[in-house]
Design an enzyme around this catalytic site. Structure first.
Site, PDB file in Angstrom:
ATOM      1  N   ARG A   1      25.689  34.539   8.732  1.00 42.99           N
ATOM      2  CA  ARG A   1      24.735  34.179   9.784  1.00 42.99           C
ATOM      3  C   ARG A   1      24.239  32.749   9.567  1.00 42.99           C
ATOM      4  O   ARG A   1      24.565  31.858  10.327  1.00 42.99           O
ATOM      5  CB  ARG A   1      23.587  35.202   9.747  1.00 42.99           C
ATOM      6  CG  ARG A   1      22.629  35.143  10.883  1.00 42.99           C
ATOM      7  CD  ARG A   1      21.610  36.271  10.816  1.00 42.99           C
ATOM      8  NE  ARG A   1      20.759  36.208   9.616  1.00 42.99           N
ATOM      9  CZ  ARG A   1      19.697  36.986   9.407  1.00 42.99           C
ATOM     10  NH1 ARG A   1      19.356  37.896  10.295  1.00 42.99           N
ATOM     11  NH2 ARG A   1      18.977  36.872   8.308  1.00 42.99           N
TER      12      ARG A   1
ATOM     13  N   TYR B   1       7.138  54.339  40.028  1.00 40.58           N
ATOM     14  CA  TYR B   1       8.230  53.568  40.641  1.00 40.58           C
ATOM     15  C   TYR B   1       9.525  54.368  40.650  1.00 40.58           C
ATOM     16  O   TYR B   1       9.886  54.993  39.650  1.00 40.58           O
ATOM     17  CB  TYR B   1       8.489  52.288  39.844  1.00 40.58           C
ATOM     18  CG  TYR B   1       7.510  51.175  40.077  1.00 40.58           C
ATOM     19  CD1 TYR B   1       7.242  50.688  41.353  1.00 40.58           C
ATOM     20  CD2 TYR B   1       6.866  50.578  38.992  1.00 40.58           C
ATOM     21  CE1 TYR B   1       6.351  49.636  41.537  1.00 40.58           C
ATOM     22  CE2 TYR B   1       5.975  49.527  39.175  1.00 40.58           C
ATOM     23  CZ  TYR B   1       5.720  49.066  40.451  1.00 40.58           C
ATOM     24  OH  TYR B   1       4.853  48.031  40.637  1.00 40.58           O
TER      25      TYR B   1
ATOM     26  N   MET C   1       4.701  47.835  34.119  1.00 36.05           N
ATOM     27  CA  MET C   1       4.290  46.681  33.310  1.00 36.05           C
ATOM     28  C   MET C   1       2.976  46.937  32.581  1.00 36.05           C
ATOM     29  O   MET C   1       2.830  46.618  31.403  1.00 36.05           O
ATOM     30  CB  MET C   1       4.181  45.436  34.195  1.00 36.05           C
ATOM     31  CG  MET C   1       3.977  44.159  33.404  1.00 36.05           C
ATOM     32  SD  MET C   1       3.809  42.693  34.439  1.00 36.05           S
ATOM     33  CE  MET C   1       5.449  42.502  35.079  1.00 36.05           C
TER      34      MET C   1
ATOM     35  N   LYS D   1       6.997  36.595   9.344  1.00 33.54           N
ATOM     36  CA  LYS D   1       7.547  35.963  10.553  1.00 33.54           C
ATOM     37  C   LYS D   1       7.259  36.850  11.762  1.00 33.54           C
ATOM     38  O   LYS D   1       6.899  38.028  11.595  1.00 33.54           O
ATOM     39  CB  LYS D   1       9.060  35.778  10.383  1.00 33.54           C
ATOM     40  CG  LYS D   1       9.827  37.099  10.232  1.00 33.54           C
ATOM     41  CD  LYS D   1      11.259  36.871   9.796  1.00 33.54           C
ATOM     42  CE  LYS D   1      11.975  38.193   9.604  1.00 33.54           C
ATOM     43  NZ  LYS D   1      13.290  38.037   8.968  1.00 33.54           N
TER      44      LYS D   1
END
Ligand code: PLP
Length: 341
Positions: free
Chosen positions: A102, A233, A281, A5
């Site tokens: 869950r 930054y 980023m 997954k």
């Protein structure tokens, strides 16, 4: 069952499935969409969709021969209606909640749920499963309670004339700690990718596994700056002496978490180099002042080994207060995956 997954925990689901197909009886994914991706890539092994399905996805399940996990009665009704319309017998695995809290039919409600299954003759209960809440704990008491509930769940099914082919409880932690409770299928994710510390109890006889994944970049810009130069930054880092600063073309959009700002290191030419300033980023800076011969284009290891030095997913996770699973899952689609062997 090889659990692939979330893009195989960031490793690449289709490639992992192809590599694992000779050895895996099953593949496990979370979403129907993930199962469809594998089918479209030509994977033919049974695929269990661990997260169930949404209203409207029953047709897709049948069209792609996926096996959903079921934990609500309306899922039985919807899947059955679609199976009947297609004149098909459709397999599913029933999930019983034995303590994870869950997903799953609550253990106490299982007898009523099972009694109501009889009219749904186009469905076939192919498996019964549950999930451990703390199989990695050194205290096995709760896990043993869960195993007991699971055995009773099988009895409840048997009394209703149901004999699931597949009986499964264990994730990687359970496989390690509960060798006698494996049923006949074990769902392994993390251990298969070579994670241990966040996966299993801290015992001496750990799994003998190696991490599959490493993360590499290269120096895209290299400069010497004077003492007192602020970097990045927010100017969160200022050099205290003349420094060599390397910029790497990797940032939080690639999965190098912003929490590594001024908090972490990479490996360059066999040395650790600290991350300086904010991770942005697309770019991150590291300080390489004392690494002689460092050059533009040098390889940088963010996760993996070089010489005697190593940065594991567990190391990265520890620095930012999470677990190796999350570190791997966050490697974004922008990072090219290269496969060896
Ligand atoms: C993700 C998952 C697993 C695999 O867990 P690991 O700790 O990675 O081995 C097993 N079972 C279920 C239901 C899961 O969601």
């Amino acid at each position: 069952m090889a659990v692939i997954k979330a893009n195989a925990y960031g490793h690449g689901a289709v490639k992992c499935a192809r590599a694992l197909e000779p050895d895996a009886d099953w593949f496990g994914v979370a979403l129907i969409e993930e199962g469809v991706e594998l089918r479209r890539a030509g994977i033919t092994r049974p695929i269990l969709c661990l997260g169930g399905f949404w209203h409207g996805q029953a047709e897709t399940i049948i069209a792609h021969n996926l096996t959903p996990v079921i934990f609500r009665f309306d899922q039985i009704e919807e899947l059955h209606a679609q199976a009947k319309q297609a004149s098909r017998k459709v397999n599913y695995h029933l999930k019983v909640d034995t303590g994870m809290g869950r997903l799953g039919v609550p253990f106490a409600e299982l007898p009523a749920f099972v009694r109501a299954l009889h009219p749904f003759t186009n469905l076939r209960l192919d498996g019964l499963m549950t999930h451990f809440a703390e199989a990695e704990s050194l205290d096995a008491e709760f896990t043993e309670l869960q195993i007991g509930c699971f055995q009773q769940s099988l009895d409840i099914l048997r009394e209703a004339g149901l004999a699931p082919v597949w009986r499964h409880l264990s994730n990687s932690a359970g496989i390690h700690s509960q060798a006698t409770a494996l049923g006949n299928l074990a769902r392994t994710g993390a251990a298969m990718y070579g994670f241990t510390r966040d996966v299993i109890a801290p015992v001496p006889e750990a799994f003998d596994v190696k991490p599959v994944l490493s993360l590499h970049s290269r120096i895209v810009y290299l400069k010497t700056v004077a003492a007192g130069t602020s970097l990045g930054y927010g100017r969160t880092f200022t050099t205290t002496s003349e420094s060599r600063i390397a910029t790497l073309p990797i940032g939080y959009a690639d999965g190098l978490h912003r929490a590594h700002s001024n908090n972490g290191h990479v490996i360059v030419r066999g040395h650790f180099a600290p991350i300086v300033g904010r991770v942005s980023m697309d770019l991150t800076m590291v300080e390489v002042t004392n690494i002689s011969e460092v050059q533009l284009g040098d390889e940088v290891i963010l996760l993996g080994k070089q010489g005697d030095l190593r940065i594991s997913a567990e190391n990265l996770a520890e620095q930012i207060n999470t677990i190796s699973y999350e570190v791997a899952c966050h490697l974004s689609a922008r990072v090219p995956r290269m496969y060896f062997g």
